[in-house]
Write an enzyme that holds these catalytic residues in place. Sequence first.
Site, PDB file in Angstrom:
ATOM      1  N   ASP A  49       1.198  19.246 -20.941  1.00 52.83           N
ATOM      2  CA  ASP A  49       0.463  17.986 -21.078  1.00 52.83           C
ATOM      3  C   ASP A  49       1.322  17.092 -21.973  1.00 52.83           C
ATOM      4  O   ASP A  49       1.427  17.321 -23.183  1.00 52.83           O
ATOM      5  CB  ASP A  49      -0.916  18.225 -21.706  1.00 52.83           C
ATOM      6  N   TYR A  76       0.849  -1.194   0.000  1.00 59.48           N
ATOM      7  CA  TYR A  76       0.000   0.000   0.000  1.00 59.48           C
ATOM      8  C   TYR A  76       0.886   1.248   0.000  1.00 59.48           C
ATOM      9  O   TYR A  76       0.627   2.209  -0.711  1.00 59.48           O
ATOM     10  CB  TYR A  76      -0.910   0.007   1.236  1.00 59.48           C
ATOM     11  N   PHE A  95      -7.969  19.859 -24.869  1.00 56.55           N
ATOM     12  CA  PHE A  95      -8.386  18.472 -25.044  1.00 56.55           C
ATOM     13  C   PHE A  95      -9.706  18.329 -24.281  1.00 56.55           C
ATOM     14  O   PHE A  95      -9.934  19.062 -23.311  1.00 56.55           O
ATOM     15  CB  PHE A  95      -7.313  17.499 -24.521  1.00 56.55           C
ATOM     16  N   THR A  96     -10.572  17.422 -24.709  1.00 58.30           N
ATOM     17  CA  THR A  96     -11.928  17.330 -24.132  1.00 58.30           C
ATOM     18  C   THR A  96     -11.927  17.264 -22.600  1.00 58.30           C
ATOM     19  O   THR A  96     -12.613  18.055 -21.932  1.00 58.30           O
ATOM     20  CB  THR A  96     -12.650  16.071 -24.667  1.00 58.30           C
ATOM     21  N   PHE A 110     -21.798  11.616 -28.515  1.00 57.29           N
ATOM     22  CA  PHE A 110     -21.076  10.775 -29.483  1.00 57.29           C
ATOM     23  C   PHE A 110     -20.790   9.380 -28.956  1.00 57.29           C
ATOM     24  O   PHE A 110     -20.640   8.441 -29.729  1.00 57.29           O
ATOM     25  CB  PHE A 110     -19.773  11.449 -29.932  1.00 57.29           C
ATOM     26  N   LYS A 123      -1.251   6.495 -23.151  1.00 53.05           N
ATOM     27  CA  LYS A 123      -0.629   6.852 -24.420  1.00 53.05           C
ATOM     28  C   LYS A 123       0.886   6.816 -24.313  1.00 53.05           C
ATOM     29  O   LYS A 123       1.529   5.991 -24.911  1.00 53.05           O
ATOM     30  CB  LYS A 123      -1.086   8.248 -24.849  1.00 53.05           C
ATOM     31  N   ARG A 177     -14.824  12.922 -35.483  1.00 54.44           N
ATOM     32  CA  ARG A 177     -14.436  14.112 -34.719  1.00 54.44           C
ATOM     33  C   ARG A 177     -15.009  15.305 -35.476  1.00 54.44           C
ATOM     34  O   ARG A 177     -14.349  15.983 -36.224  1.00 54.44           O
ATOM     35  CB  ARG A 177     -12.913  14.226 -34.595  1.00 54.44           C
TER      36      ARG A 177
HETATM   37  C1  LIG Z   1      -5.877  11.162 -23.704  1.00 56.00           C
HETATM   38  C2  LIG Z   1      -5.425  12.496 -23.328  1.00 56.00           C
HETATM   39  C3  LIG Z   1      -5.726  13.025 -22.064  1.00 56.00           C
HETATM   40  C4  LIG Z   1      -6.576  12.265 -21.051  1.00 56.00           C
HETATM   41  O1  LIG Z   1      -5.982  11.063 -20.672  1.00 56.00           O
HETATM   42  P1  LIG Z   1      -6.864   9.798 -20.165  1.00 56.00           P
HETATM   43  O2  LIG Z   1      -5.846   8.823 -19.727  1.00 56.00           O
HETATM   44  O3  LIG Z   1      -7.699   9.343 -21.322  1.00 56.00           O
HETATM   45  O4  LIG Z   1      -7.713  10.287 -19.044  1.00 56.00           O
HETATM   46  C5  LIG Z   1      -5.267  14.291 -21.782  1.00 56.00           C
HETATM   47  N1  LIG Z   1      -4.559  14.999 -22.675  1.00 56.00           N
HETATM   48  C6  LIG Z   1      -4.261  14.526 -23.899  1.00 56.00           C
HETATM   49  C7  LIG Z   1      -3.468  15.346 -24.860  1.00 56.00           C
HETATM   50  C8  LIG Z   1      -4.684  13.256 -24.271  1.00 56.00           C
HETATM   51  O5  LIG Z   1      -4.392  12.802 -25.508  1.00 56.00           O
END
Ligand SMILES: *Cc1c(COP(=O)(O)O)cnc(C)c1O
Length: 487
Positions: free
Chosen positions: A228, A85, A137-138, A460, A271, A394
């Site tokens: 980011d 933990y 980003f969304t 979507f 990613k 998109r």
């Molecule tokens: C995918 C992504 C995120 C969010 O990451 P998640 O692991 O899906 O929550 C944030 N910023 C960028 C540029 C991304 O491509």
Amino acid sequence: MTDSSSTEIKFSNGQKIPVELHKVRMVQKLYLKPVEERLDAIEKGGYNTFLLDTRNVFLDMLTDSGTNAMSDNQVSSMLHADDAYAGSQSFYRMETAVREVFGKKYLLPVHQGRAAENIISQAFIRPGDVIPMNYHFTTTKAHMELNGGEILEIFTDEALKLKSDFPFKGNIDIDKLKATIEKHGKEHIPFVRMEASTNLIGGQPFSIQNMREVRKVADQYGILVVLDASLIGENVWLVKKREEEFRNVSVGEILATMCGLADIVYFSSRKVSSSRGGGICTNSKELYLKMRDLVVLFEGFTTYGGISVREIEAMAVGLYETTDETVISQSPSFIEYAVNELDRLGVPVVTPAGALGCHINAMEFLDHVPQSEYPAGALAAALYIVSGIRGMERGTISSVRDADGNDVLADVELLRLAFPRRVFTLSQTMFVVDRVNWLYQNRELVGGLEFTDEPAVLRFFNGRLKPTSDWPQKLVARFKQDFGESL
Ligand SMILES: *Cc1c(COP(=O)(O)O)cnc(C)c1O
């Protein structure tokens, strides 16, 4: 390192063809179903590629999130994970990787990228604040707005030109940045956000030169810079390829230079390191302490952050692999191949090729389908029918309705075909090019879509649609004329 360590190898006829510098040691069977079954599957899925069952999908190009291939070293590292933990050895290995690769001392692990955005937004954004950035980003936008912030996109004029040869469409416009700070006052700007390989505008990179200028302006006003880094590997690779100063600099050094220009670096490991999880890192103890207790509250203890220690091990190995050219060049090289081939065939694609995927300009591809009938969604459904390839809309389906119930038309209508890292081979990529081109030659057969079931938020994902005519049946008939019984 020289070019021979990347996936771009010259063939003897002078052609540049991406070659996989890895071998396949574990495989998953794919199914390419007959065209009638594909029509049936998309009907059942309400003409929404999110609602397809992967049993009916041949090449899954929906996203690169959590769908990348892991390396043998990543998988084997998961076996020596230290379950604890608190104080897990796995965490310390990850911390070392962050220090050696990103050059940051403090690490807060979180369960994925948006969790990092939640923590950073809660720690730094107050109602009335504005956050300048190259593009949103969304999930970033959602978390910032939830905390009362407003995002301001200050991209350059090149950013939204779909056909371009501008190498750095992800750059911030420095004059606009200064004007924004002067207008709103630095006390209302908690930080400037740079997103590597801007996801929503076609995976386009920024240059190191641009980030240096952003840093300079931020320093003048005493504002933080947040990076980011979810798609950082590809941005680094494209800097090496496109920015003169860095041609002979190792990708590890470019990566460290980029991170060195930010006060806080956060990322989604779904990613950047082909695993799961995410993280926030900084060299400032003060900034670290501002976020630490939020991690304990929302994610988990600071040495696991809501992810399993196995995933932390894979993240650490994945981070080191991000400094290997053969790893980070794979996806952009294949994307470049696909984009250049489609461009050569006259198919409207977003240029120059970027990271993440190949983006098709649906408004031009289907210029006879009005935007109110969702050309990008129709193109996604049509491509699935003729190929079994699943892409992501998109465009306006991913947008919202205004207070009067009218669609807010999207700036651009794109069909994104993602290239998960190290997943698809060149022959599969050639299949993508061939079927997209065939569809382009038969584009007059594709019609529009309309909603039959429309969720109020993020429509979507689960929304269902139907074709505005019997165009799918006509498309299948033409497909059978040309391909016979072939799949
Ligand atoms: C995918 C992504 C995120 C969010 O990451 P998640 O692991 O899906 O929550 C944030 N910023 C960028 C540029 C991304 O491509």
